[in-house]
Design an enzyme around this catalytic site. Structure first.
Site, PDB file in Angstrom:
ATOM      1  N   LYS A  84      -9.554   6.747   9.818  1.00 32.16           N
ATOM      2  CA  LYS A  84      -8.514   6.654   8.782  1.00 32.16           C
ATOM      3  C   LYS A  84      -7.375   7.638   9.047  1.00 32.16           C
ATOM      4  CE  LYS A  84     -10.491   3.542   6.071  1.00 32.16           C
ATOM      5  NZ  LYS A  84      -9.914   2.209   5.899  1.00 32.16           N
ATOM      6  N   GLU A 106      -4.270   4.392  -2.372  1.00 36.22           N
ATOM      7  CA  GLU A 106      -5.460   3.935  -3.089  1.00 36.22           C
ATOM      8  C   GLU A 106      -6.664   4.361  -2.261  1.00 36.22           C
ATOM      9  OE1 GLU A 106      -4.030   2.181  -0.749  1.00 36.22           O
ATOM     10  OE2 GLU A 106      -5.816   1.699   0.424  1.00 36.22           O
ATOM     11  N   SER A 372     -16.610   4.163  13.752  1.00 34.49           N
ATOM     12  CA  SER A 372     -15.404   4.444  12.973  1.00 34.49           C
ATOM     13  C   SER A 372     -15.458   5.740  12.181  1.00 34.49           C
ATOM     14  CB  SER A 372     -15.131   3.267  12.026  1.00 34.49           C
ATOM     15  OG  SER A 372     -16.271   3.003  11.227  1.00 34.49           O
TER      16      SER A 372
END
Ligand code: PLP
Length: 387
Positions: A84, A106, A372
């Site tokens: 991210k 968000e 990830s």
């Protein structure tokens, strides 16, 4: 191709009032983000702050046990613990360069919220994060991290009080505050140009992985595999391999408990086309078009939609999308932890589980799995389920 579309999917299904900031962002994407100056600054941040390039790690024990040559692209080693950060550092940098002062976002599980708060602190921006009230209760650890990083966390009480309601609230806030705030969308979904913007920032995953694998193995892998929530780590893992027709691109969705009729997070496998959050894409919905609740043991996969580029890649046949249930993901968590000494995020476990479940068919082949994120955030869930 129509602007903002991937095949039949994508678009800008938004209220009129949201068009000015979306048009502004499209200009920023073309005139700021795609310049040499921006790319050089971003490369510096990724190297010196995020810690890139991330490692490509071969799994000797799992490879021997399964007969599949398994490699991991280690996004778990990035600063703040997941892929991210590639996106939030990119969007944070663009926010600073266009002179806006607020980075808003968000978040569902909290990973994107933490990554956004991290980027805001790095670039001296204020930060507002919208989070479903239920998620605020479930992910209190990440809420605490965001607050320590200086973010204001707004608990959203509407709807199912989860991610989709947080996105709706964030879009409303952006309409009101568009002059001072940039909406740092967390995945390769939403209205144009967000899927393109996030794709641009996550492509670094496969740019590195392809070069690293070529250098180490002297050829390309047979397949690359990544979990799919909104689809950002998967599109990042696919990007550089898209022209390599001999490399299979495999996205893995969350099948929930796997029982017939259970809630899941698999719109590509179990959904139908519709419109949500400004995009036309595959969605979990009733026959009447009502959005169905989603579920997965991996909080970051718990979303009823998917980025439009994945819907198009599925329709064209260039990428395939598998399904893994909660128990299979937990088994992959145990397998990787015990055999390689790496605690993976439950989201990433879905990608690894797909390889383990399909090992017989993949025998003798080389596969890169996108790891990830790291599993520290999931230890409570793992403890509840495995004891
Ligand atoms: C570690 C990790 N992997 C994957 C995802 C799924 O998101 P995406 O499909 O955008 O990569 C998330 C979302 O929070 C995440 O935290």
């Amino acid at each position: 191709m129509k602007k903002g579309y991937f095949g039949d999917f994508g678009g800008q299904f938004v209220p009129e009032l949201l068009m000015p900031p979306l048009l502004e962002l499209e200009t920023v994407l073309n005139e700021v983000v795609r310049t040499d100056d921006f790319r050089a600054r971003l490369a510096g941040e990724l190297r010196d702050y995020v810690g890139r390039p991330s490692a490509l790690t071969r799994c000797p024990t799992l490879s021997e046990r399964t007969g599949v040559d398994i490699w991991l692209k280690r996004e778990d080693l990035n600063h703040s613990g997941s892929h991210k950060i590639n996106n939030t550092i990119g969007q944070g940098l663009l926010t600073k360069m266009i002179g806006k002062k607020v980075l808003m976002a968000e978040t569902g599980a909290g990973q994107h919220g933490v990554a956004t708060a991290t980027a805001a602190a790095r670039f001296g921006l204020s930060c507002v994060v919208f989070m479903g009230a239920l998620d605020v209760e479930r992910q209190s650890h990440n809420v605490h991290r965001m607050k320590l990083l200086g973010a204001e966390v707004v608990a959203v009480e509407s709807g199912t009080r989860t991610l989709k309601d947080a996105i709706n609230a964030a879009l409303r806030y952006w309409i009101a505050e568009q002059r001072s705030a940039h909406y740092c969308f967390g995945t390769a979904a939403g209205p144009h140009p967000f899927p393109e913007l996030v794709h641009e920032f996550q492509a670094v995953i496969s740019r590195e992985a392809r070069a690293q694998f070529l250098e180490r193995a002297g050829r390309l892998p047979h397949a690359v595999v990544a979990c799919v929530g909104g689809g950002s780590n998967a599109i990042g893992m696919f990007h550089e391999f898209l022209p390599d027709r001999g490399v299979r691109l495999i996205g893995v969705e969350a099948g929930g408990s796997g029982e017939p009729g259970c809630f899941n997070s698999a719109p590509l496998n179990l959904g139908a086309p519709g419109v949500l959050h400004g995009m036309h894409t595959q969605l979990l919905q009733t026959k009447e078009g009502q959005i169905l609740p989603s579920h997965s043991i991996a909080p970051g996969l718990d979303y009823p939609g998917v980025g439009p580029e994945h819907s198009a890649l599925q329709a064209s046949g260039r990428a395939e999308y598998g399904l893994v249930n909660d128990a299979q993901a937990l088994a992959a968590f145990q397998a990787l932890t015990l055999s390689e000494g790496i605690l993976p995020a439950l989201e990433s476990c879905h990608a690894l589980a797909w390889v383990l479940e399909n090992a017989a068919a993949l025998k003798g082949q080389s596969v890169i799995v996108c790891l990830s994120g790291r599993g520290d955030k999931d230890l409570d869930i793992v403890e509840q389920n495995l004891g």
